[in-house]
Write a protein that holds these residues in place. Structure first.
Motif, PDB file in Angstrom:
ATOM      1  N   LEU A 141       0.827  -1.200   0.000  1.00  0.00           N
ATOM      2  CA  LEU A 141       0.000   0.000   0.000  1.00  0.00           C
ATOM      3  C   LEU A 141       0.866   1.256   0.000  1.00  0.00           C
ATOM      4  CD1 LEU A 141      -2.917  -0.964   2.400  1.00  0.00           C
ATOM      5  CD2 LEU A 141      -3.000  -0.701  -0.078  1.00  0.00           C
ATOM      6  N   ALA A 142       1.970   1.206   0.723  1.00  0.00           N
ATOM      7  CA  ALA A 142       2.866   2.361   0.752  1.00  0.00           C
ATOM      8  C   ALA A 142       3.421   2.626  -0.642  1.00  0.00           C
ATOM      9  CB  ALA A 142       3.998   2.135   1.751  1.00  0.00           C
ATOM     10  N   LYS A 143       3.799   1.564  -1.377  1.00  0.00           N
ATOM     11  CA  LYS A 143       4.291   1.722  -2.743  1.00  0.00           C
ATOM     12  C   LYS A 143       3.190   2.252  -3.643  1.00  0.00           C
ATOM     13  CE  LYS A 143       7.885  -1.797  -2.730  1.00  0.00           C
ATOM     14  NZ  LYS A 143       8.307  -3.088  -3.286  1.00  0.00           N
ATOM     15  N   LYS A 144       1.991   1.695  -3.510  1.00  0.00           N
ATOM     16  CA  LYS A 144       0.866   2.141  -4.325  1.00  0.00           C
ATOM     17  C   LYS A 144       0.582   3.608  -4.049  1.00  0.00           C
ATOM     18  CE  LYS A 144      -0.237  -1.688  -6.392  1.00  0.00           C
ATOM     19  NZ  LYS A 144       0.172  -1.876  -7.748  1.00  0.00           N
ATOM     20  N   ASP A 145       0.676   3.997  -2.803  1.00  0.00           N
ATOM     21  CA  ASP A 145       0.424   5.384  -2.437  1.00  0.00           C
ATOM     22  C   ASP A 145       1.399   6.292  -3.167  1.00  0.00           C
ATOM     23  OD1 ASP A 145      -0.969   7.373  -0.994  1.00  0.00           O
ATOM     24  OD2 ASP A 145       0.676   7.496   0.440  1.00  0.00           O
ATOM     25  N   GLU A 146       2.671   5.898  -3.238  1.00  0.00           N
ATOM     26  CA  GLU A 146       3.669   6.682  -3.964  1.00  0.00           C
ATOM     27  C   GLU A 146       3.323   6.748  -5.441  1.00  0.00           C
ATOM     28  OE1 GLU A 146       7.540   5.060  -3.192  1.00  0.00           O
ATOM     29  OE2 GLU A 146       7.290   5.240  -1.016  1.00  0.00           O
ATOM     30  N   GLU A 147       2.878   5.616  -6.016  1.00  0.00           N
ATOM     31  CA  GLU A 147       2.515   5.590  -7.431  1.00  0.00           C
ATOM     32  C   GLU A 147       1.306   6.468  -7.698  1.00  0.00           C
ATOM     33  OE1 GLU A 147       1.972   1.469  -8.333  1.00  0.00           O
ATOM     34  OE2 GLU A 147       4.086   0.998  -8.061  1.00  0.00           O
ATOM     35  N   VAL A 148       0.315   6.406  -6.834  1.00  0.00           N
ATOM     36  CA  VAL A 148      -0.880   7.233  -6.989  1.00  0.00           C
ATOM     37  C   VAL A 148      -0.501   8.709  -6.895  1.00  0.00           C
ATOM     38  CG1 VAL A 148      -3.079   7.866  -5.919  1.00  0.00           C
ATOM     39  CG2 VAL A 148      -2.484   5.459  -6.205  1.00  0.00           C
ATOM     40  N   GLN A 149       0.369   9.046  -5.956  1.00  0.00           N
ATOM     41  CA  GLN A 149       0.805  10.433  -5.821  1.00  0.00           C
ATOM     42  C   GLN A 149       1.531  10.898  -7.076  1.00  0.00           C
ATOM     43  OE1 GLN A 149       3.057  10.758  -2.197  1.00  0.00           O
ATOM     44  NE2 GLN A 149       1.246  10.604  -0.894  1.00  0.00           N
ATOM     45  N   ALA A 150       2.349  10.031  -7.659  1.00  0.00           N
ATOM     46  CA  ALA A 150       3.070  10.386  -8.884  1.00  0.00           C
ATOM     47  C   ALA A 150       2.086  10.630 -10.034  1.00  0.00           C
ATOM     48  CB  ALA A 150       4.060   9.285  -9.257  1.00  0.00           C
ATOM     49  N   ILE A 151       1.041   9.809 -10.146  1.00  0.00           N
ATOM     50  CA  ILE A 151       0.036   9.979 -11.199  1.00  0.00           C
ATOM     51  C   ILE A 151      -0.683  11.314 -11.020  1.00  0.00           C
ATOM     52  CG2 ILE A 151      -2.189   9.114 -12.057  1.00  0.00           C
ATOM     53  CD1 ILE A 151      -1.072   6.259 -11.467  1.00  0.00           C
ATOM     54  N   PHE A 152      -1.069  11.628  -9.785  1.00  0.00           N
ATOM     55  CA  PHE A 152      -1.755  12.897  -9.535  1.00  0.00           C
ATOM     56  C   PHE A 152      -0.845  14.085  -9.831  1.00  0.00           C
ATOM     57  CE2 PHE A 152      -4.915  10.462  -7.057  1.00  0.00           C
ATOM     58  CZ  PHE A 152      -6.066  11.011  -7.600  1.00  0.00           C
ATOM     59  N   LYS A 153       0.433  13.944  -9.571  1.00  0.00           N
ATOM     60  CA  LYS A 153       1.373  15.029  -9.854  1.00  0.00           C
ATOM     61  C   LYS A 153       1.427  15.295 -11.352  1.00  0.00           C
ATOM     62  CE  LYS A 153       6.120  16.461  -9.025  1.00  0.00           C
ATOM     63  NZ  LYS A 153       7.416  16.097  -8.480  1.00  0.00           N
ATOM     64  N   VAL A 154       1.496  14.227 -12.147  1.00  0.00           N
ATOM     65  CA  VAL A 154       1.526  14.378 -13.609  1.00  0.00           C
ATOM     66  C   VAL A 154       0.218  15.002 -14.091  1.00  0.00           C
ATOM     67  CG1 VAL A 154       1.548  13.087 -15.781  1.00  0.00           C
ATOM     68  CG2 VAL A 154       3.186  12.525 -13.990  1.00  0.00           C
ATOM     69  N   LEU A 155      -0.916  14.525 -13.563  1.00  0.00           N
ATOM     70  CA  LEU A 155      -2.209  15.072 -13.974  1.00  0.00           C
ATOM     71  C   LEU A 155      -2.310  16.558 -13.638  1.00  0.00           C
ATOM     72  CD1 LEU A 155      -4.644  12.188 -12.986  1.00  0.00           C
ATOM     73  CD2 LEU A 155      -4.038  12.936 -15.298  1.00  0.00           C
ATOM     74  N   LYS A 156      -1.858  16.947 -12.452  1.00  0.00           N
ATOM     75  CA  LYS A 156      -1.900  18.359 -12.068  1.00  0.00           C
ATOM     76  C   LYS A 156      -1.036  19.201 -13.001  1.00  0.00           C
ATOM     77  CE  LYS A 156      -2.926  17.720  -7.187  1.00  0.00           C
ATOM     78  NZ  LYS A 156      -2.391  17.787  -5.819  1.00  0.00           N
ATOM     79  N   ASN A 157       0.137  18.677 -13.354  1.00  0.00           N
ATOM     80  CA  ASN A 157       1.006  19.409 -14.272  1.00  0.00           C
ATOM     81  C   ASN A 157       0.331  19.578 -15.627  1.00  0.00           C
ATOM     82  OD1 ASN A 157       3.064  19.811 -12.446  1.00  0.00           O
ATOM     83  ND2 ASN A 157       4.216  18.000 -13.073  1.00  0.00           N
ATOM     84  N   LEU A 158      -0.382  18.563 -16.078  1.00  0.00           N
ATOM     85  CA  LEU A 158      -1.093  18.659 -17.353  1.00  0.00           C
ATOM     86  C   LEU A 158      -2.214  19.691 -17.274  1.00  0.00           C
ATOM     87  CD1 LEU A 158      -1.323  14.910 -18.448  1.00  0.00           C
ATOM     88  CD2 LEU A 158       0.049  16.719 -19.505  1.00  0.00           C
TER      89      LEU A 158
END
Length: 177
Positions: A141-158
């Motif tokens: 879950l901790a790894k998934k949380d990091e992956e989810v955060q990375a996806i949201f970061k990319v989406l926000k940048n877009l």
């Protein structure tokens, strides 16, 4: 287990008096003395007379901060004006107490305490696989949380990306703007 003049001590009473201090499960001198039916001063005198039986991994004196921490966590009630910080006995220290306190009640309570510690250890061993699985899930879950955060970061940048003038879409005729 109950003898004339003794106090009945249940397994639950014992478990309630086991605390974790310095990473060890311990019982405090006052609680042990109460269960053994002796004054705390008598228990501590017996320990002092046999101090070589109680190395640091069997018994240690709490620091003021450790004692305050136990009180603040409601683990123990305030003992009023204590002159000395309580002694904490590990499982081995509790077992050693049986050799220095020889009353019938002390012996019976000591046997019960050792059995409780043994059951606690067995419970941990029996559930080792469950603990390991829970730890793996937590790590995943901790790894998934990091992956989810990375996806949201990319989406926000877009979404927040720079507003550049867009090229018109479609076919361009040479010479027309």
């Amino acid at each position: 287990m109950k003898t004339p003049g003794s106090i009945a001590v249940t397994d639950n009473d014992i478990v309630q008096k086991i605390y974790v201090v310095r990473g060890s499960k311990v019982m405090l001198d006052k609680d042990l003395a109460e269960m053994y039916g002796v004054p705390t001063s008598r228990l501590n005198e017996a320990v002092k007379r046999n101090i070589l039986r109680f190395p640091e991994d069997f018994m240690f004196q709490l620091t003021e901060n450790e004692f305050k921490n136990l009180i603040s966590q409601n683990a123990i009630s305030s003992w009023g004006g204590t002159r000395k910080m309580p002694r904490a006995f590990t499982e081995h220290g509790v077992a050693m107490l049986s050799s220095v306190l020889r009353s019938e009640q002390a012996i019976q309570v000591n046997i019960r305490i050792v059995r409780v510690y043994t059951r606690m250890r067995q419970l941990i061993l029996d559930n080792k696989d469950l603990w390991m699985k829970m730890e793996k899930i937590e790590q995943a879950l901790a790894k998934k949380d990091e992956e989810v955060q990375a996806i949201f970061k990319v989406l926000k940048n877009l979404l927040v990306g720079e507003e550049k003038p867009r090229q018109p879409i479609g076919f361009k005729i040479p010479g027309n703007k």
